[in-house]
Design a protein around this motif. Sequence first.
Motif, mmCIF file in Angstrom:
data_model
loop_
_atom_site.group_PDB
_atom_site.id
_atom_site.type_symbol
_atom_site.label_atom_id
_atom_site.label_comp_id
_atom_site.label_asym_id
_atom_site.label_seq_id
_atom_site.Cartn_x
_atom_site.Cartn_y
_atom_site.Cartn_z
ATOM 1 N N GLY A 132 0.494 -1.717 -0.129
ATOM 2 C CA GLY A 132 0.044 0.028 -0.165
ATOM 3 C C GLY A 132 0.795 1.105 -0.185
ATOM 4 N N ILE A 133 0.427 2.750 -0.491
ATOM 5 C CA ILE A 133 0.831 3.509 -0.298
ATOM 6 C C ILE A 133 0.831 4.436 0.452
ATOM 7 N N ILE A 134 1.103 5.091 0.948
ATOM 8 C CA ILE A 134 1.243 5.729 2.350
ATOM 9 C C ILE A 134 1.238 7.594 2.183
ATOM 10 N N ALA A 135 0.527 8.333 2.715
ATOM 11 C CA ALA A 135 0.590 9.496 2.300
ATOM 12 C C ALA A 135 0.957 10.473 3.782
ATOM 13 N N LEU A 136 1.952 10.504 4.287
ATOM 14 C CA LEU A 136 2.178 11.714 5.177
ATOM 15 C C LEU A 136 3.091 13.314 4.581
ATOM 16 N N LEU A 137 2.701 14.151 6.229
ATOM 17 C CA LEU A 137 2.974 15.416 5.790
ATOM 18 C C LEU A 137 4.154 15.694 5.988
ATOM 19 N N ASN A 138 4.526 16.447 4.844
ATOM 20 C CA ASN A 138 6.381 16.835 4.822
ATOM 21 C C ASN A 138 6.556 18.253 5.640
ATOM 22 N N GLY A 139 7.471 17.285 6.458
ATOM 23 C CA GLY A 139 8.370 18.612 7.628
ATOM 24 C C GLY A 139 7.817 17.401 9.034
ATOM 25 N N ALA A 140 6.771 16.702 8.655
ATOM 26 C CA ALA A 140 6.119 16.782 10.809
ATOM 27 C C ALA A 140 7.295 15.222 10.367
ATOM 28 N N TYR A 141 6.972 15.043 12.077
ATOM 29 C CA TYR A 141 7.738 14.269 12.764
ATOM 30 C C TYR A 141 6.618 12.859 12.837
ATOM 31 N N TYR A 142 7.383 11.957 13.000
ATOM 32 C CA TYR A 142 6.704 11.368 13.438
ATOM 33 C C TYR A 142 7.090 9.806 14.254
ATOM 34 N N ARG A 156 10.816 3.999 1.232
ATOM 35 C CA ARG A 156 10.756 5.184 0.584
ATOM 36 C C ARG A 156 9.973 5.471 -0.383
ATOM 37 N N THR A 157 9.734 4.528 -0.430
ATOM 38 C CA THR A 157 9.587 4.455 -2.365
ATOM 39 C C THR A 157 7.692 4.278 -2.146
ATOM 40 N N ARG A 158 7.336 3.836 -1.048
ATOM 41 C CA ARG A 158 6.248 3.956 -0.502
ATOM 42 C C ARG A 158 5.270 4.707 0.094
ATOM 43 N N PHE A 159 5.905 6.328 0.633
ATOM 44 C CA PHE A 159 5.715 7.190 0.935
ATOM 45 C C PHE A 159 5.311 8.779 0.118
ATOM 46 N N VAL A 160 4.953 9.190 -0.018
ATOM 47 C CA VAL A 160 3.810 10.680 -0.721
ATOM 48 C C VAL A 160 4.329 11.440 0.748
ATOM 49 N N PHE A 161 5.011 12.389 0.155
ATOM 50 C CA PHE A 161 5.701 13.550 1.319
ATOM 51 C C PHE A 161 3.983 14.962 0.251
ATOM 52 N N ILE A 162 3.398 15.105 1.219
ATOM 53 C CA ILE A 162 2.269 16.283 0.885
ATOM 54 C C ILE A 162 2.303 17.050 1.639
ATOM 55 N N ARG A 163 2.109 18.577 1.331
ATOM 56 C CA ARG A 163 2.255 19.957 1.855
ATOM 57 C C ARG A 163 1.107 20.051 2.549
ATOM 58 N N GLY A 164 0.333 19.752 2.471
ATOM 59 C CA GLY A 164 -0.740 19.936 3.571
ATOM 60 C C GLY A 164 -1.952 19.297 4.134
ATOM 61 N N ASN A 165 -2.112 19.002 5.091
ATOM 62 C CA ASN A 165 -3.533 18.076 5.498
ATOM 63 C C ASN A 165 -4.426 18.229 4.730
ATOM 64 N N GLU A 166 -4.868 18.887 4.097
ATOM 65 C CA GLU A 166 -6.291 19.201 3.116
ATOM 66 C C GLU A 166 -5.809 18.098 1.923
#
Length: 269
Positions: A132-142, A156-166
């Motif tokens: 599965g592909i997972i989106a997360l907030l760019n710059g956030a600490y998890y 890392r290829t399974r993650f998509v870095f998104i600029r905003g929560n919306e």
Amino acid sequence: MMKGFLVLIFSCVLSQPVYSCTLRMGIETSFAPYIMQHGDSWRGINVELLQRLLQEIECELEFIHSPWLRSLKLIEQGELDVLSHLSYNAERSKQFAFIGPHQQETIYLVGLQRAFPGLTAVDQLQSRGTTGIIALLNGAYYGDKLDSILNDAKNRTRFVFIRGNEDKQALLLNGRVHGVLEDIAAYHYWKTQSDLPTADYVPLFQVHQSMVYFGFNLRTISNIQLQQLAQAWQKLHADGTLAAIVQRYPLAGYQIQLPKPASLLPATE
């Protein structure tokens, strides 16, 4: 003699840094129930808590719309004064004083169960990977575990870095990704929105948990102001003012808890 003394005092006053009492907050368009935009106005738990805190020290709040990663850059440049929902780590403590905490953040992988078969813990993301592909907030600490996974090019290829929560939520609901890393209270807020097709999306497992704070910029906020803010937070917590704000945002099936005050300020000489 007196005239020279007054001149000396006046020159010392002029040499002191001048700190504004209109503080600039970096804010996203939507991170309900914490931050919500309605036309030209803002509401939500974090907005109301911070406004009430600043009111206590006779300051005002100005909102600067900025995605999370850009907000961190603006803090470095001295163009923002405060962020919310900031988790503590040693690197961030060089830039921020931490007032609060205002929530205990619990991050889950939320998504389609069929896209992550047999996956029940964050450690398995590293040992087994995921289809599965997972989106997360760019710059956030998890958390450190996920940082380790993201530093592995294979995973890392399974993650998509998104600029905003919306945007992150939109990708999930439009079927562009299979899961998102999401605050559990935000997930429960989704479930209250009848216009969102959320039935197939469930919290699969906890990824990270930490206290989150209002982070005040050490470059633009004085030590005196930081002490005032910490004391004001303590007072407003003790008299029930902060809890009353949180209770204005009830969620079906989930109770947001306000942690005990434990502000983290830089050491003073």
